[in-house]
Design a protein around this motif. Structure first.
Motif, PDB file in Angstrom:
ATOM      1  N   PHE A   1       0.950  -1.403  -0.022  1.00  0.00           N
ATOM      2  CA  PHE A   1      -0.125  -0.089  -0.220  1.00  0.00           C
ATOM      3  C   PHE A   1       0.872   1.288  -0.029  1.00  0.00           C
ATOM      4  CE2 PHE A   1      -2.117   3.420   2.306  1.00  0.00           C
ATOM      5  CZ  PHE A   1      -3.347   3.399   1.547  1.00  0.00           C
ATOM      6  N   ILE A   2       1.903   1.140   0.788  1.00  0.00           N
ATOM      7  CA  ILE A   2       2.842   2.453   0.822  1.00  0.00           C
ATOM      8  C   ILE A   2       3.443   2.610  -0.608  1.00  0.00           C
ATOM      9  CG2 ILE A   2       5.182   3.414   1.869  1.00  0.00           C
ATOM     10  CD1 ILE A   2       4.147   1.856   4.531  1.00  0.00           C
ATOM     11  N   PHE A   3       3.956   1.589  -1.196  1.00  0.00           N
ATOM     12  CA  PHE A   3       4.421   1.641  -2.348  1.00  0.00           C
ATOM     13  C   PHE A   3       3.651   2.275  -3.297  1.00  0.00           C
ATOM     14  CE2 PHE A   3       4.970  -0.211  -6.804  1.00  0.00           C
ATOM     15  CZ  PHE A   3       6.169   0.316  -6.895  1.00  0.00           C
ATOM     16  N   PHE A   4       2.462   1.799  -3.576  1.00  0.00           N
ATOM     17  CA  PHE A   4       1.460   2.440  -4.469  1.00  0.00           C
ATOM     18  C   PHE A   4       1.003   3.772  -4.004  1.00  0.00           C
ATOM     19  CE2 PHE A   4       0.747  -2.192  -5.329  1.00  0.00           C
ATOM     20  CZ  PHE A   4       1.047  -2.251  -6.806  1.00  0.00           C
ATOM     21  N   ALA A   5       1.006   4.029  -2.801  1.00  0.00           N
ATOM     22  CA  ALA A   5       0.678   5.530  -2.206  1.00  0.00           C
ATOM     23  C   ALA A   5       1.696   6.511  -2.666  1.00  0.00           C
ATOM     24  CB  ALA A   5       0.318   5.582  -1.034  1.00  0.00           C
ATOM     25  N   VAL A   6       2.951   5.893  -2.558  1.00  0.00           N
ATOM     26  CA  VAL A   6       4.188   6.866  -3.000  1.00  0.00           C
ATOM     27  C   VAL A   6       4.130   7.153  -4.346  1.00  0.00           C
ATOM     28  CG1 VAL A   6       6.610   7.096  -2.974  1.00  0.00           C
ATOM     29  CG2 VAL A   6       5.477   6.271  -1.089  1.00  0.00           C
ATOM     30  N   TRP A   7       3.774   6.097  -5.329  1.00  0.00           N
ATOM     31  CA  TRP A   7       3.760   6.214  -6.641  1.00  0.00           C
ATOM     32  C   TRP A   7       2.385   7.099  -6.968  1.00  0.00           C
ATOM     33  CZ3 TRP A   7       2.783   1.213  -9.955  1.00  0.00           C
ATOM     34  CH2 TRP A   7       2.488   1.514 -11.203  1.00  0.00           C
ATOM     35  N   GLU A   8       1.374   7.019  -6.417  1.00  0.00           N
ATOM     36  CA  GLU A   8       0.206   7.758  -6.824  1.00  0.00           C
ATOM     37  C   GLU A   8       0.565   9.314  -6.491  1.00  0.00           C
ATOM     38  OE1 GLU A   8      -2.094   6.167  -8.300  1.00  0.00           O
ATOM     39  OE2 GLU A   8      -3.884   7.112  -8.330  1.00  0.00           O
ATOM     40  N   ILE A   9       1.310   9.416  -5.374  1.00  0.00           N
ATOM     41  CA  ILE A   9       1.406  10.937  -4.789  1.00  0.00           C
ATOM     42  C   ILE A   9       2.404  11.491  -5.917  1.00  0.00           C
ATOM     43  CG2 ILE A   9       2.366  12.235  -3.070  1.00  0.00           C
ATOM     44  CD1 ILE A   9       1.296  10.350  -1.054  1.00  0.00           C
ATOM     45  N   GLY A  10       3.594  10.679  -6.334  1.00  0.00           N
ATOM     46  CA  GLY A  10       4.345  10.935  -7.200  1.00  0.00           C
ATOM     47  C   GLY A  10       3.704  11.563  -8.427  1.00  0.00           C
ATOM     48  N   HIS A  11       2.761  10.711  -8.919  1.00  0.00           N
ATOM     49  CA  HIS A  11       2.201  11.232 -10.105  1.00  0.00           C
ATOM     50  C   HIS A  11       1.470  12.540 -10.055  1.00  0.00           C
ATOM     51  CE1 HIS A  11      -0.463  11.010 -13.637  1.00  0.00           C
ATOM     52  NE2 HIS A  11      -1.550  11.108 -12.815  1.00  0.00           N
TER      53      HIS A  11
ATOM     54  N   GLY B   1       4.227  17.022 -17.324  1.00  0.00           N
ATOM     55  CA  GLY B   1       5.212  16.065 -17.385  1.00  0.00           C
ATOM     56  C   GLY B   1       4.559  14.642 -16.840  1.00  0.00           C
ATOM     57  N   ARG B   2       3.295  14.593 -16.488  1.00  0.00           N
ATOM     58  CA  ARG B   2       2.454  13.681 -15.844  1.00  0.00           C
ATOM     59  C   ARG B   2       2.627  12.416 -16.785  1.00  0.00           C
ATOM     60  NH1 ARG B   2      -2.634  15.948 -12.604  1.00  0.00           N
ATOM     61  NH2 ARG B   2      -1.150  17.199 -11.319  1.00  0.00           N
ATOM     62  N   ARG B   3       2.850  12.453 -18.048  1.00  0.00           N
ATOM     63  CA  ARG B   3       2.510  11.315 -18.735  1.00  0.00           C
ATOM     64  C   ARG B   3       3.922  10.269 -18.804  1.00  0.00           C
ATOM     65  NH1 ARG B   3       4.377  12.767 -25.087  1.00  0.00           N
ATOM     66  NH2 ARG B   3       3.653  10.535 -24.843  1.00  0.00           N
ATOM     67  N   PHE B   4       4.863  10.987 -18.364  1.00  0.00           N
ATOM     68  CA  PHE B   4       6.247  10.307 -17.989  1.00  0.00           C
ATOM     69  C   PHE B   4       6.199   9.359 -16.481  1.00  0.00           C
ATOM     70  CE2 PHE B   4       7.673  13.701 -20.815  1.00  0.00           C
ATOM     71  CZ  PHE B   4       7.957  12.771 -21.769  1.00  0.00           C
ATOM     72  N   LEU B   5       5.217   9.984 -15.617  1.00  0.00           N
ATOM     73  CA  LEU B   5       4.984   9.161 -14.484  1.00  0.00           C
ATOM     74  C   LEU B   5       3.414   8.859 -14.408  1.00  0.00           C
ATOM     75  CD1 LEU B   5       6.080   7.650 -12.146  1.00  0.00           C
ATOM     76  CD2 LEU B   5       5.995   9.737 -11.002  1.00  0.00           C
ATOM     77  N   PRO B   6       2.954   7.870 -15.298  1.00  0.00           N
ATOM     78  CA  PRO B   6       1.558   7.719 -15.280  1.00  0.00           C
ATOM     79  C   PRO B   6       0.873   7.229 -13.709  1.00  0.00           C
ATOM     80  CG  PRO B   6       2.580   6.079 -16.659  1.00  0.00           C
ATOM     81  CD  PRO B   6       3.838   6.906 -16.064  1.00  0.00           C
ATOM     82  N   SER B   7      -0.362   7.355 -13.662  1.00  0.00           N
ATOM     83  CA  SER B   7      -0.712   6.892 -12.156  1.00  0.00           C
ATOM     84  C   SER B   7      -0.921   5.421 -12.239  1.00  0.00           C
ATOM     85  CB  SER B   7      -2.107   7.669 -11.691  1.00  0.00           C
ATOM     86  OG  SER B   7      -3.059   7.118 -12.753  1.00  0.00           O
ATOM     87  N   VAL B   8      -1.261   4.913 -10.945  1.00  0.00           N
ATOM     88  CA  VAL B   8      -1.286   3.475 -10.718  1.00  0.00           C
ATOM     89  C   VAL B   8      -2.626   3.136 -11.809  1.00  0.00           C
ATOM     90  CG1 VAL B   8      -1.957   1.523  -9.191  1.00  0.00           C
ATOM     91  CG2 VAL B   8      -0.694   3.440  -8.416  1.00  0.00           C
TER      92      VAL B   8
END
Lengths: 294, 266
Positions: free
Chosen positions: A54-64, A71-78
């Motif tokens: 959960f923490i991993f996906f949360a950090v990813w989502e927040i990152g997005h 720039g968001r297309r270079f870090l798509p959401s979960v």
């Protein structure tokens, strides 16, 4: 504490140390997160495992969402990556690519195992055979498998053989070394006991050394197939038109980061499934090896 | 000469064992005779070659020099006529207790039905009937060792070689195992050679003790347990009551101390 004082009629000074000691006892039983020699319970393992994911996906989502709009297309959401994965399967025939990759991986891995396991066991059993083979085989481990790509291309062209060959070479020499170690780690007294029972060499190798070493060998295979997955993408760059790696490479050319990440995600899922497969094999084939579990 | 040596379970003459191309001498000029049905214990300080001598008799290693025979036949390799029990647990973890016991017989080509019947008998002999279908991982150290003993006995060897068989067990289990082993030896009428560092164990189990000394390894003295008057005791207490027991233990302790002092001075 207050409750306790209320209930007992008188608390004298002499009781105080006892109360204090009891409080200290309770303190000592309090569970600490970073506790030495204290494995997580079954329930904790599940909860903590899910929490970590959960923490991993949360950090990813927040990152997005923290990334500026452009720039968001270079870090798509979960959800974009998962959506892309579903799209690939439903619209792009991704299942076929996954299947091709799996055939390459498992095909070449089992070919490598079929060579490495008998060879490693023979080397582990017979010192002179080891002396004959090991120096030559050890050298190969230091050669990066990727450096064989040009050679494989010249010999086989951008064919299936070239791709499987790379996966095969990438795994073979490490697996030989690991199986050799696993075989040599077999308690020497098992072999000696079998010798004093009058067993022939063939019998000792097949009925004593092999069963004794097999659980460790399956573990080595589990480790090495993970290495196989890492070579897959490299292998599929070699002029592949299908397979997970090819899909990812094609997407890279068009900066479709969501497709690339979906591919990475897929490889991760397949890797975990392979790992589970080997663990189940381990448990089913070697029920006697229970002490190694947990 | 031939007729007499054929009755000897073990006959060793001028045995030399060297390692590392002769730079280390484990045994120097060792000679011994062990009669059929005798129980002999090898004791002595560490590095005296007692285990080496046992391994030579087993055939797992060969002497550098000297002649070594069992029942008149030179020893050139291991064989089921000389069953060996190791300090490390050698019951195979991938076989159940019963299958372990059957394994030695399987190697000898005993038919399946006979194997199963004999295995059952020996499970009973070592008090493991209830654990026939258990894997060694779920057995205690003492039980694992009993499986190994039963597996060896089931091959019906003429000689049983034991290399510190109870060394890894705790005191109470060791004591139970010693008594069980004496019971087994009495029933099976075997020739037994046991290497141990436990003086009491040696006195209790053996009819004769061969005391080894070190640097290089050789025999210091062969000591018959005369105080037992040819008896073996089912329970250890019976032995303690015998006249001469205490003197024997004292003598062996004194010999061992002498070795330790000599080693410290060297």
């Amino acid at each position: 504490m207050i409750q306790g004082t209320k209930n007992s009629a008188i608390v004298t000074n002499r009781d105080a140390p006892a109360l204090f000691a009891r409080a200290a006892d309770v303190q000592a039983h309090k569970e600490r997160f970073f506790e030495l020699l204290s494995p997580a319970s079954g329930r904790q393992t599940v909860i903590l495992g899910l929490l970590g994911a959960f923490i991993f996906f949360a950090v990813w989502e927040i990152g997005h969402y923290a990334t500026p709009e452009e720039g968001r297309r270079f870090l798509p959401s979960v959800e974009q990556v998962v959506g892309e994965l579903i799209f690939l399967f439903s619209e792009k025939g991704f299942f076929y690519d996954v299947l091709r990759s799996c055939i390459r991986i498992f095909g070449s891995f089992f070919a490598a195992s079929a060579v490495a396991i008998p060879l490693g066991i023979m080397m582990g059993c017979f010192g002179k055979f080891k002396a004959l083979i090991n120096p030559t085989v050890s050298g190969w481990r230091y050669l990066p498998a990727a450096s064989f790509i040009p050679l494989l291309l010249v010999w086989f062209g951008p064919s299936e053989t070239a791709k499987m060959g790379l996966l095969f070479l990438g795994v073979l020499f490490f697996l030989i070394a690991m199986v050799l170690d696993n075989t040599e780690a077999v308690q020497r007294e098992y072999t000696e006991a079998a010798l004093t029972m009058g067993a022939s060499r063939a019998r000792i190798v097949l009925e004593v050394v092999v069963p004794a070493a097999m659980p460790a060998i399956i573990d080595s295979m589990r480790t090495m197939i993970a290495v196989g997955w890492t070579y897959l993408v490299i292998a599929e760059i070699v002029g592949a038109s299908d397979g997970i790696g090819a899909v990812m490479m094609r997407a890279g050319r068009f900066l479709n980061v969501d497709t690339i990440m979906a591919g990475i995600f897929m490889i991760g899922v397949l890797g975990v499934l392979t790992d589970i497969f080997f663990r189940v094999v381990q448990r089913v084939l070697f029920p006697w090896n229970i002490k190694k579990k947990v | 000469m031939t007729t007499q040596s054929q009755e000897l379970a073990v006959s060793a003459n001028g045995i030399v064992k060297q390692y590392v191309n002769g730079t280390f001498t484990a045994l120097h000029d060792v000679a011994m005779e062990v009669h059929e049905g005798e129980v002999v214990a090898f004791i002595g300080p560490s590095g005296c070659g007692k285990t080496t001598m046992l391994r030579l008799i087993s055939g797992l290693e060969l002497p550098t020099q000297g002649s070594l025979e069992t029942f008149g036949t030179p020893i050139s390799k291991p064989g089921p006529d000389r069953g060996m029990i190791f300090q490390a647990y050698t019951s195979f973890p991938w076989l159940t207790a019963k299958k372990n016991i059957e394994y030695g017989m399987k190697i000898m080509g005993v038919p399946k039905d006979d194997r199963e019947k004999t295995a059952q008998d020996f499970l009973k002999l070592v008090h493991l009937e209830k654990f026939a279908h258990s894997y060694p991982a779920s057995l205690s150290g003492g039980m694992k060792q009993r499986v190994a003993i039963a597996r060896t006995l089931a091959q019906n060897p003429r000689i049983i070689l034991m290399d510190e068989p109870f060394g890894a067990l705790d005191a109470q289990v060791r004591w139970e195992m010693q008594e069980m082993m004496v019971e087994v030896i009495e029933r099976e009428k075997k020739t037994v050679l046991v290497v141990t560092h436990d003086i009491e164990e040696a006195i209790y189990m053996a009819d004769r003790i061969i005391f080894f000394t070190r640097n290089p390894g050789r025999i210091k003295e062969s000591i018959p347990m005369e105080f037992k008057k040819g008896k073996r005791f089912k329970q250890k207490e019976e032995m303690f009551d015998q006249d001469g027991y205490a003197q024997m233990e004292r003598k062996l302790f004194a010999m061992m101390r002498e070795e330790i002092v000599a080693a410290a001075a060297a």
